[in-house]
Write a protein that holds these residues in place. Structure first.
Motif, mmCIF file in Angstrom:
data_model
loop_
_atom_site.group_PDB
_atom_site.id
_atom_site.type_symbol
_atom_site.label_atom_id
_atom_site.label_comp_id
_atom_site.label_asym_id
_atom_site.label_seq_id
_atom_site.Cartn_x
_atom_site.Cartn_y
_atom_site.Cartn_z
ATOM 1 N N MET A 1 -101.874 57.191 47.123
ATOM 2 C CA MET A 1 -100.647 56.949 47.896
ATOM 3 C C MET A 1 -99.444 57.507 47.135
ATOM 4 S SD MET A 1 -99.038 53.299 49.089
ATOM 5 C CE MET A 1 -100.644 52.706 49.591
ATOM 6 N N THR A 2 -98.689 58.378 47.776
ATOM 7 C CA THR A 2 -97.527 58.994 47.148
ATOM 8 C C THR A 2 -96.264 58.219 47.501
ATOM 9 O OG1 THR A 2 -98.562 61.168 47.275
ATOM 10 C CG2 THR A 2 -96.175 61.111 46.922
ATOM 11 N N PHE A 3 -95.449 57.944 46.493
ATOM 12 C CA PHE A 3 -94.206 57.210 46.743
ATOM 13 C C PHE A 3 -93.159 58.138 47.342
ATOM 14 C CE2 PHE A 3 -89.986 55.742 45.307
ATOM 15 C CZ PHE A 3 -89.959 54.527 45.976
ATOM 16 N N SER A 4 -92.545 57.713 48.447
ATOM 17 C CA SER A 4 -91.520 58.533 49.107
ATOM 18 C C SER A 4 -90.224 57.773 49.334
ATOM 19 C CB SER A 4 -92.055 59.045 50.456
ATOM 20 O OG SER A 4 -92.427 57.959 51.299
ATOM 21 N N GLY A 5 -90.135 56.535 48.791
ATOM 22 C CA GLY A 5 -88.914 55.761 48.961
ATOM 23 C C GLY A 5 -89.203 54.398 49.554
ATOM 24 N N ILE A 6 -88.179 53.551 49.546
ATOM 25 C CA ILE A 6 -88.285 52.212 50.135
ATOM 26 C C ILE A 6 -87.469 52.191 51.418
ATOM 27 C CG2 ILE A 6 -87.766 49.762 49.828
ATOM 28 C CD1 ILE A 6 -88.187 50.211 46.823
ATOM 29 N N PRO A 7 -88.117 52.023 52.552
ATOM 30 C CA PRO A 7 -87.399 52.093 53.825
ATOM 31 C C PRO A 7 -86.418 50.938 54.017
ATOM 32 C CG PRO A 7 -89.672 51.427 54.172
ATOM 33 C CD PRO A 7 -89.553 51.797 52.728
ATOM 34 N N ILE A 8 -85.340 51.229 54.714
ATOM 35 C CA ILE A 8 -84.364 50.187 55.038
ATOM 36 C C ILE A 8 -85.014 49.092 55.876
ATOM 37 C CG2 ILE A 8 -82.204 49.708 56.268
ATOM 38 C CD1 ILE A 8 -81.842 51.099 53.595
ATOM 39 N N ALA A 9 -86.089 49.445 56.554
ATOM 40 C CA ALA A 9 -86.812 48.440 57.346
ATOM 41 C C ALA A 9 -87.307 47.292 56.471
ATOM 42 C CB ALA A 9 -87.986 49.094 58.065
ATOM 43 N N ALA A 10 -87.529 47.554 55.173
ATOM 44 C CA ALA A 10 -87.940 46.481 54.260
ATOM 45 C C ALA A 10 -86.822 45.459 54.100
ATOM 46 C CB ALA A 10 -88.318 47.073 52.904
ATOM 47 N N LEU A 11 -85.590 45.938 53.989
ATOM 48 C CA LEU A 11 -84.443 45.042 53.861
ATOM 49 C C LEU A 11 -84.233 44.268 55.159
ATOM 50 C CD1 LEU A 11 -84.141 47.177 51.575
ATOM 51 C CD2 LEU A 11 -81.673 46.975 51.869
ATOM 52 N N ASP A 12 -84.393 44.963 56.284
ATOM 53 C CA ASP A 12 -84.243 44.312 57.588
ATOM 54 C C ASP A 12 -85.295 43.218 57.765
ATOM 55 O OD1 ASP A 12 -82.174 46.056 58.149
ATOM 56 O OD2 ASP A 12 -83.450 47.456 59.268
ATOM 57 N N PHE A 13 -86.505 43.495 57.284
ATOM 58 C CA PHE A 13 -87.585 42.504 57.389
ATOM 59 C C PHE A 13 -87.184 41.214 56.690
ATOM 60 C CE2 PHE A 13 -91.165 40.460 55.239
ATOM 61 C CZ PHE A 13 -91.952 40.100 56.319
ATOM 62 N N TYR A 14 -86.630 41.329 55.475
ATOM 63 C CA TYR A 14 -86.268 40.122 54.734
ATOM 64 C C TYR A 14 -85.042 39.439 55.318
ATOM 65 C CZ TYR A 14 -89.888 40.678 51.287
ATOM 66 O OH TYR A 14 -91.113 40.733 50.671
ATOM 67 N N GLU A 15 -84.157 40.188 55.901
ATOM 68 C CA GLU A 15 -83.018 39.559 56.581
ATOM 69 C C GLU A 15 -83.508 38.722 57.756
ATOM 70 O OE1 GLU A 15 -78.672 40.758 58.548
ATOM 71 O OE2 GLU A 15 -80.020 42.319 57.780
ATOM 72 N N ASP A 16 -84.460 39.273 58.507
ATOM 73 C CA ASP A 16 -85.014 38.538 59.646
ATOM 74 C C ASP A 16 -85.852 37.346 59.180
ATOM 75 O OD1 ASP A 16 -83.827 40.375 61.323
ATOM 76 O OD2 ASP A 16 -85.639 41.595 61.565
ATOM 77 N N LEU A 17 -86.579 37.525 58.086
ATOM 78 C CA LEU A 17 -87.408 36.428 57.570
ATOM 79 C C LEU A 17 -86.546 35.266 57.093
ATOM 80 C CD1 LEU A 17 -90.222 35.346 56.799
ATOM 81 C CD2 LEU A 17 -89.937 36.499 54.582
ATOM 82 N N ALA A 18 -85.392 35.582 56.500
ATOM 83 C CA ALA A 18 -84.485 34.522 56.059
ATOM 84 C C ALA A 18 -83.980 33.698 57.241
ATOM 85 C CB ALA A 18 -83.307 35.128 55.294
ATOM 86 N N ALA A 19 -83.849 34.358 58.393
ATOM 87 C CA ALA A 19 -83.373 33.666 59.592
ATOM 88 C C ALA A 19 -84.481 32.880 60.283
ATOM 89 C CB ALA A 19 -82.771 34.674 60.567
ATOM 90 N N ASP A 20 -85.716 33.321 60.120
ATOM 91 C CA ASP A 20 -86.851 32.650 60.768
ATOM 92 C C ASP A 20 -88.041 32.658 59.815
ATOM 93 O OD1 ASP A 20 -88.743 31.546 62.407
ATOM 94 O OD2 ASP A 20 -88.812 33.199 63.850
ATOM 95 N N ASN A 21 -88.007 31.737 58.850
ATOM 96 C CA ASN A 21 -89.067 31.664 57.837
ATOM 97 C C ASN A 21 -90.176 30.762 58.370
ATOM 98 O OD1 ASN A 21 -90.633 31.280 55.448
ATOM 99 N ND2 ASN A 21 -88.831 31.834 54.232
ATOM 100 N N SER A 22 -90.967 31.320 59.264
ATOM 101 C CA SER A 22 -92.017 30.544 59.920
ATOM 102 C C SER A 22 -93.308 31.348 59.952
ATOM 103 C CB SER A 22 -91.611 30.202 61.358
ATOM 104 O OG SER A 22 -91.537 31.387 62.146
ATOM 105 N N LYS A 23 -94.412 30.630 60.111
ATOM 106 C CA LYS A 23 -95.704 31.291 60.212
ATOM 107 C C LYS A 23 -95.769 32.177 61.443
ATOM 108 C CE LYS A 23 -100.677 30.461 60.136
ATOM 109 N NZ LYS A 23 -101.760 29.445 60.072
ATOM 110 N N ALA A 24 -95.133 31.750 62.518
ATOM 111 C CA ALA A 24 -95.146 32.549 63.749
ATOM 112 C C ALA A 24 -94.465 33.902 63.524
ATOM 113 C CB ALA A 24 -94.457 31.776 64.875
ATOM 114 N N PHE A 25 -93.306 33.868 62.850
ATOM 115 C CA PHE A 25 -92.613 35.128 62.572
ATOM 116 C C PHE A 25 -93.456 35.998 61.650
ATOM 117 C CE2 PHE A 25 -90.071 37.812 59.845
ATOM 118 C CZ PHE A 25 -89.249 38.472 60.739
ATOM 119 N N TRP A 26 -94.002 35.395 60.593
ATOM 120 C CA TRP A 26 -94.781 36.166 59.617
ATOM 121 C C TRP A 26 -95.987 36.842 60.277
ATOM 122 C CZ3 TRP A 26 -94.002 37.736 54.742
ATOM 123 C CH2 TRP A 26 -95.091 38.251 54.047
#
Length: 209
Positions: A1-26
């Motif tokens: 696996m070649t590293f090509s960067g960390i997508p902004i979608a990773a940050l968005d994922f954690y922003e959404d997880l902070a708002a809904d930290n539930s098994k259903a969301f996960w």
């Protein structure tokens, strides 16, 4: 696996997880975590492994057995490259972006005793002061667990009393979400930051272990 960067979608994922930290969301977004968070971190650490060593990637699940906070998932993905137990290099991604650092995160009473003996020594203590001054100039924040009082056996007017209060010692830097985060340059920036922290890690390894 070649590293090509960390997508902004990773940050968005954690922003959404902070708002809904539930098994259903996960469960509904597990594929995003795997593809946008874990896989890029695994690739990043693989690229840095030859220089720094293998890393432990932390599990995304919180240990809630003894916590009043029962939210099940961590709102950050961290990884640690250990030189010795508790000592090494750290990388983290969360909603705020990239965080890098290193040092002694956990220490035993024996380690603290050896650390303070070294800090008390004029030569070794002076070395540490110079290392930390360089890191501060490079905009690293010096942290770690500290006593509020003067440690037993040392005078309150000791020239390095602030360092003697430390029970752990770290240096970290929050880089946020610069434009290069989604590119291969991220590996270069992590490498540069860890190289800057290396004198601290090596000093601690030499005198504490």
């Amino acid at each position: 696996m070649t590293f090509s960067g960390i997508p902004i979608a990773a940050l968005d994922f954690y922003e959404d997880l902070a708002a809904d930290n539930s098994k259903a969301f996960w469960t509904a977004h597990k594929e995003i975590y795997d593809a946008k968070v874990r896989e890029p971190i695994v690739a990043l650490l693989a690229e840095l492994e030859e220089e720094f060593g293998s890393a432990k990637i932390f599990r995304p699940y919180r240990d809630v057995r003894f916590s009043k906070d029962k939210t099940p998932y961590k709102t950050a993905q961290g990884a640690f490259v250990g030189v010795t137990p508790g000592l090494g290099y750290y990388v983290q991604i969360d909603a705020a972006g990239l965080y890098l650092g290193g040092g002694y995160h956990h220490s035993s009473p024996e380690h603290v005793t050896r650390f303070r003996t070294a800090v008390d020594d004029e030569i070794r203590g002076g070395e540490l002061e110079q290392i930390l001054a360089s890191l501060t100039a490079a905009k690293f924040e010096i942290g770690g667990e500290r006593l509020k009082t003067v440690p037993r056996g040392y005078p309150a007017d000791h020239p390095r009393i602030d360092l003697l209060r430390h029970k752990s010692l770290t240096a970290g830097k929050a880089l946020g979400a610069p434009k290069w985060l989604e590119t291969k340059r991220t590996a270069t920036e992590v490498r540069k930051s860890w190289q800057a922290v290396r004198p601290l890690v090596e000093w601690l390894d030499r005198v504490v272990n």
